[in-house]
Design a protein around this motif. Structure first.
Motif, PDB file in Angstrom:
ATOM      1  N   THR A  83       0.876  -1.179   0.000  1.00 61.93           N
ATOM      2  CA  THR A  83       0.000   0.000   0.000  1.00 61.93           C
ATOM      3  C   THR A  83       0.910   1.224   0.000  1.00 61.93           C
ATOM      4  O   THR A  83       2.126   1.113   0.078  1.00 61.93           O
ATOM      5  CB  THR A  83      -0.899   0.022   1.260  1.00 61.93           C
ATOM      6  OG1 THR A  83      -0.073   0.042   2.418  1.00 61.93           O
ATOM      7  CG2 THR A  83      -1.823  -1.175   1.300  1.00 61.93           C
ATOM      8  N   VAL A  97       2.681   4.487   1.538  1.00 59.80           N
ATOM      9  CA  VAL A  97       3.199   4.899   2.845  1.00 59.80           C
ATOM     10  C   VAL A  97       3.696   6.328   2.719  1.00 59.80           C
ATOM     11  O   VAL A  97       4.415   6.664   1.778  1.00 59.80           O
ATOM     12  CB  VAL A  97       4.335   3.955   3.303  1.00 59.80           C
ATOM     13  CG1 VAL A  97       4.951   4.441   4.602  1.00 59.80           C
ATOM     14  CG2 VAL A  97       3.817   2.533   3.454  1.00 59.80           C
ATOM     15  N   GLN A 124       0.305   5.031   6.886  1.00 56.21           N
ATOM     16  CA  GLN A 124       0.018   4.055   5.832  1.00 56.21           C
ATOM     17  C   GLN A 124      -1.432   4.205   5.396  1.00 56.21           C
ATOM     18  O   GLN A 124      -2.322   4.395   6.217  1.00 56.21           O
ATOM     19  CB  GLN A 124       0.259   2.651   6.363  1.00 56.21           C
ATOM     20  CG  GLN A 124       0.029   1.576   5.340  1.00 56.21           C
ATOM     21  CD  GLN A 124       0.466   0.221   5.867  1.00 56.21           C
ATOM     22  OE1 GLN A 124       1.436   0.105   6.592  1.00 56.21           O
ATOM     23  NE2 GLN A 124      -0.261  -0.803   5.480  1.00 56.21           N
ATOM     24  N   GLU A 160      -4.904   2.908   4.268  1.00 55.73           N
ATOM     25  CA  GLU A 160      -5.757   1.724   4.389  1.00 55.73           C
ATOM     26  C   GLU A 160      -7.196   2.135   4.085  1.00 55.73           C
ATOM     27  O   GLU A 160      -7.756   2.954   4.806  1.00 55.73           O
ATOM     28  CB  GLU A 160      -5.691   1.131   5.806  1.00 55.73           C
ATOM     29  CG  GLU A 160      -4.363   0.518   6.177  1.00 55.73           C
ATOM     30  CD  GLU A 160      -4.034  -0.710   5.357  1.00 55.73           C
ATOM     31  OE1 GLU A 160      -4.957  -1.456   4.981  1.00 55.73           O
ATOM     32  OE2 GLU A 160      -2.840  -0.931   5.089  1.00 55.73           O
ATOM     33  N   TRP A 200      -5.618   7.470   6.032  1.00 54.08           N
ATOM     34  CA  TRP A 200      -4.200   7.457   6.381  1.00 54.08           C
ATOM     35  C   TRP A 200      -4.103   7.206   7.874  1.00 54.08           C
ATOM     36  O   TRP A 200      -4.561   8.011   8.683  1.00 54.08           O
ATOM     37  CB  TRP A 200      -3.551   8.786   6.010  1.00 54.08           C
ATOM     38  CG  TRP A 200      -3.384   8.935   4.542  1.00 54.08           C
ATOM     39  CD1 TRP A 200      -4.234   9.547   3.665  1.00 54.08           C
ATOM     40  CD2 TRP A 200      -2.318   8.410   3.758  1.00 54.08           C
ATOM     41  NE1 TRP A 200      -3.753   9.440   2.400  1.00 54.08           N
ATOM     42  CE2 TRP A 200      -2.573   8.751   2.411  1.00 54.08           C
ATOM     43  CE3 TRP A 200      -1.166   7.696   4.056  1.00 54.08           C
ATOM     44  CZ2 TRP A 200      -1.714   8.402   1.378  1.00 54.08           C
ATOM     45  CZ3 TRP A 200      -0.313   7.353   3.022  1.00 54.08           C
ATOM     46  CH2 TRP A 200      -0.577   7.698   1.702  1.00 54.08           C
ATOM     47  N   VAL A 236       1.510   4.673  11.516  1.00 60.61           N
ATOM     48  CA  VAL A 236       2.188   3.413  11.809  1.00 60.61           C
ATOM     49  C   VAL A 236       2.811   3.562  13.195  1.00 60.61           C
ATOM     50  O   VAL A 236       3.565   4.501  13.439  1.00 60.61           O
ATOM     51  CB  VAL A 236       3.268   3.101  10.757  1.00 60.61           C
ATOM     52  CG1 VAL A 236       4.049   1.850  11.133  1.00 60.61           C
ATOM     53  CG2 VAL A 236       2.644   2.950   9.377  1.00 60.61           C
ATOM     54  N   ILE A 250      -0.672  -0.699  12.874  1.00 60.01           N
ATOM     55  CA  ILE A 250      -1.302   0.568  12.479  1.00 60.01           C
ATOM     56  C   ILE A 250      -2.365   0.991  13.496  1.00 60.01           C
ATOM     57  O   ILE A 250      -3.296   1.717  13.180  1.00 60.01           O
ATOM     58  CB  ILE A 250      -1.890   0.495  11.050  1.00 60.01           C
ATOM     59  CG1 ILE A 250      -2.847  -0.685  10.895  1.00 60.01           C
ATOM     60  CG2 ILE A 250      -0.783   0.450  10.030  1.00 60.01           C
ATOM     61  CD1 ILE A 250      -3.589  -0.713   9.583  1.00 60.01           C
TER      62      ILE A 250
END
Length: 161
Positions: free
Chosen positions: A71, A73, A96, A98, A102, A105, A122
């Protein structure tokens, strides 16, 4: 007696003056490998980094940028973490993407190198990815991202093409 004093002074000079300079010239990739982590966790465009005696790693980039692993970053200009063997804990400056969100992390861990997996925390979940994704430092691309106080990022129109 004087020979012993000279010997200890020589050892002291090597430990205090020479060894820190040798370690200061090693690359971030070498540091990561020596701590049991893959070399490609940080992009190739690192401006500088420092690792203090408490294990606090600070990595500075020229500008914020995006890397594509599995994905996307987002790296801020400064990324900090506590470095210990197989772990980057308490990460700051790394997010990251998803499902169009955002997420920061929190930690990166290699619990068992023989498994071939790296664990990314995450906050809401743990993601397991192949270590092979992180073998080579990726190219970090500026995507016109600007992080605001609310944690959203806006994309510059010209970079969306």
């Amino acid at each position: 007696m004087a020979l012993k004093i000279r010997f200890f002074l020589t050892i002291f000079v090597v430990l205090v003056i020479v060894l820190p300079k040798i370690s200061a010239h090693s690359s971030i990739q070498e540091v990561l490998r020596s701590y049991g982590l893959p070399a490609g966790l940080f992009p190739e465009s690192i401006k500088s980094y420092s690792l203090d005696h408490n294990g606090v790693l600070e990595v500075k980039l020229d500008s914020p940028c995006i890397v594509k692993y599995e994905t996307r970053v987002f790296f801020e200009t400064v990324v900090r973490a506590n470095l210990s063997f197989g772990q980057l804990k308490g990460l700051e400056g790394l997010s990251q993407e998803e499902l169009f969100l955002w997420l920061p992390v929190k930690d990166i861990m290699v619990n068992d190198p023989s498994s071939g997996l790296i664990v990314i925390d995450i906050g809401l979940a743990y993601k397991q990815l192949s270590l092979s994704l992180f073998e080579v430092p990726p190219v970090c691309r500026s995507q016109g991202f600007v992080k605001n106080k609310a944690g959203r990022k806006s994309i510059g129109f010209e970079d969306q093409r």
